[in-house]
Design a protein around this motif. Structure first.
Motif, PDB file in Angstrom:
ATOM      1  N   TRP A  51       3.147   3.116   5.218  1.00  0.00           N
ATOM      2  CA  TRP A  51       4.035   3.810   4.291  1.00  0.00           C
ATOM      3  C   TRP A  51       3.284   4.947   3.643  1.00  0.00           C
ATOM      4  O   TRP A  51       2.097   4.845   3.361  1.00  0.00           O
ATOM      5  CB  TRP A  51       4.538   2.867   3.209  1.00  0.00           C
ATOM      6  CG  TRP A  51       5.501   1.854   3.705  1.00  0.00           C
ATOM      7  CD1 TRP A  51       6.345   1.963   4.776  1.00  0.00           C
ATOM      8  CD2 TRP A  51       5.722   0.557   3.170  1.00  0.00           C
ATOM      9  NE1 TRP A  51       7.080   0.823   4.926  1.00  0.00           N
ATOM     10  CE2 TRP A  51       6.714  -0.058   3.950  1.00  0.00           C
ATOM     11  CE3 TRP A  51       5.189  -0.145   2.113  1.00  0.00           C
ATOM     12  CZ2 TRP A  51       7.175  -1.331   3.695  1.00  0.00           C
ATOM     13  CZ3 TRP A  51       5.657  -1.419   1.861  1.00  0.00           C
ATOM     14  CH2 TRP A  51       6.642  -1.994   2.642  1.00  0.00           C
ATOM     15  N   LYS A  52       4.002   5.996   3.397  1.00  0.00           N
ATOM     16  CA  LYS A  52       3.407   7.163   2.750  1.00  0.00           C
ATOM     17  C   LYS A  52       3.292   6.931   1.251  1.00  0.00           C
ATOM     18  O   LYS A  52       4.148   6.293   0.642  1.00  0.00           O
ATOM     19  CB  LYS A  52       4.259   8.405   3.023  1.00  0.00           C
ATOM     20  CG  LYS A  52       4.274   8.789   4.481  1.00  0.00           C
ATOM     21  CD  LYS A  52       5.157   9.987   4.705  1.00  0.00           C
ATOM     22  CE  LYS A  52       5.246  10.300   6.187  1.00  0.00           C
ATOM     23  NZ  LYS A  52       6.206  11.323   6.484  1.00  0.00           N
ATOM     24  N   THR A  55       6.128   6.308  -1.734  1.00  0.00           N
ATOM     25  CA  THR A  55       7.325   5.584  -1.279  1.00  0.00           C
ATOM     26  C   THR A  55       7.169   4.083  -1.431  1.00  0.00           C
ATOM     27  O   THR A  55       8.020   3.328  -0.983  1.00  0.00           O
ATOM     28  CB  THR A  55       7.642   5.905   0.200  1.00  0.00           C
ATOM     29  OG1 THR A  55       6.595   5.405   1.029  1.00  0.00           O
ATOM     30  CG2 THR A  55       7.817   7.397   0.429  1.00  0.00           C
ATOM     31  N   GLU A  58      10.140   2.167  -3.277  1.00  0.00           N
ATOM     32  CA  GLU A  58      11.341   2.109  -2.435  1.00  0.00           C
ATOM     33  C   GLU A  58      11.135   1.160  -1.260  1.00  0.00           C
ATOM     34  O   GLU A  58      12.002   0.356  -0.932  1.00  0.00           O
ATOM     35  CB  GLU A  58      11.690   3.504  -1.923  1.00  0.00           C
ATOM     36  CG  GLU A  58      12.891   3.527  -0.997  1.00  0.00           C
ATOM     37  CD  GLU A  58      13.132   4.892  -0.382  1.00  0.00           C
ATOM     38  OE1 GLU A  58      13.751   4.933   0.684  1.00  0.00           O
ATOM     39  OE2 GLU A  58      12.699   5.903  -0.966  1.00  0.00           O
ATOM     40  N   SER A  59       9.965   1.232  -0.638  1.00  0.00           N
ATOM     41  CA  SER A  59       9.669   0.377   0.506  1.00  0.00           C
ATOM     42  C   SER A  59       9.631  -1.093   0.098  1.00  0.00           C
ATOM     43  O   SER A  59      10.176  -1.953   0.792  1.00  0.00           O
ATOM     44  CB  SER A  59       8.337   0.782   1.131  1.00  0.00           C
ATOM     45  OG  SER A  59       8.393   2.112   1.587  1.00  0.00           O
TER      46      SER A  59
END
Length: 80
Positions: A51-52, A55, A58-59
């Protein structure tokens, strides 16, 4: 393993996240459909996702919703 009795451990390792669920079976199939960027790491014995930065919230919310909708307990480990 009975998926309904499963406890899922979600491990955050900075941009790499590990999800401790079985490699195959109904849960794994649904997981792979919901998170197509995830892949199973044979050596580690768990699913992995990158994951970036920015984020994570949200992830995590998406993962929590996925497991909650299936009635599965989960916990987070932060190794970042």
């Amino acid at each position: 393993m009975n998926d309904s009795a499963l406890h899922v451990t979600l491990t955050k390792m900075c941009e790499l996240h590990a999800i401790d669920i079985p490699r195959s079976g109904e849960l794994a199939e649904h997981f792979q459909l919901a998170f197509p960027s995830a892949s199973y790491d044979e050596e580690a014995g768990e699913w992995r996702m990158v994951w970036k930065k920015g984020t994570y919230a949200e992830s995590n919310a998406r993962l929590e919703a996925f497991f909650s909708e299936r009635g599965l307990a989960f916990s987070h480990i932060n190794k970042c």
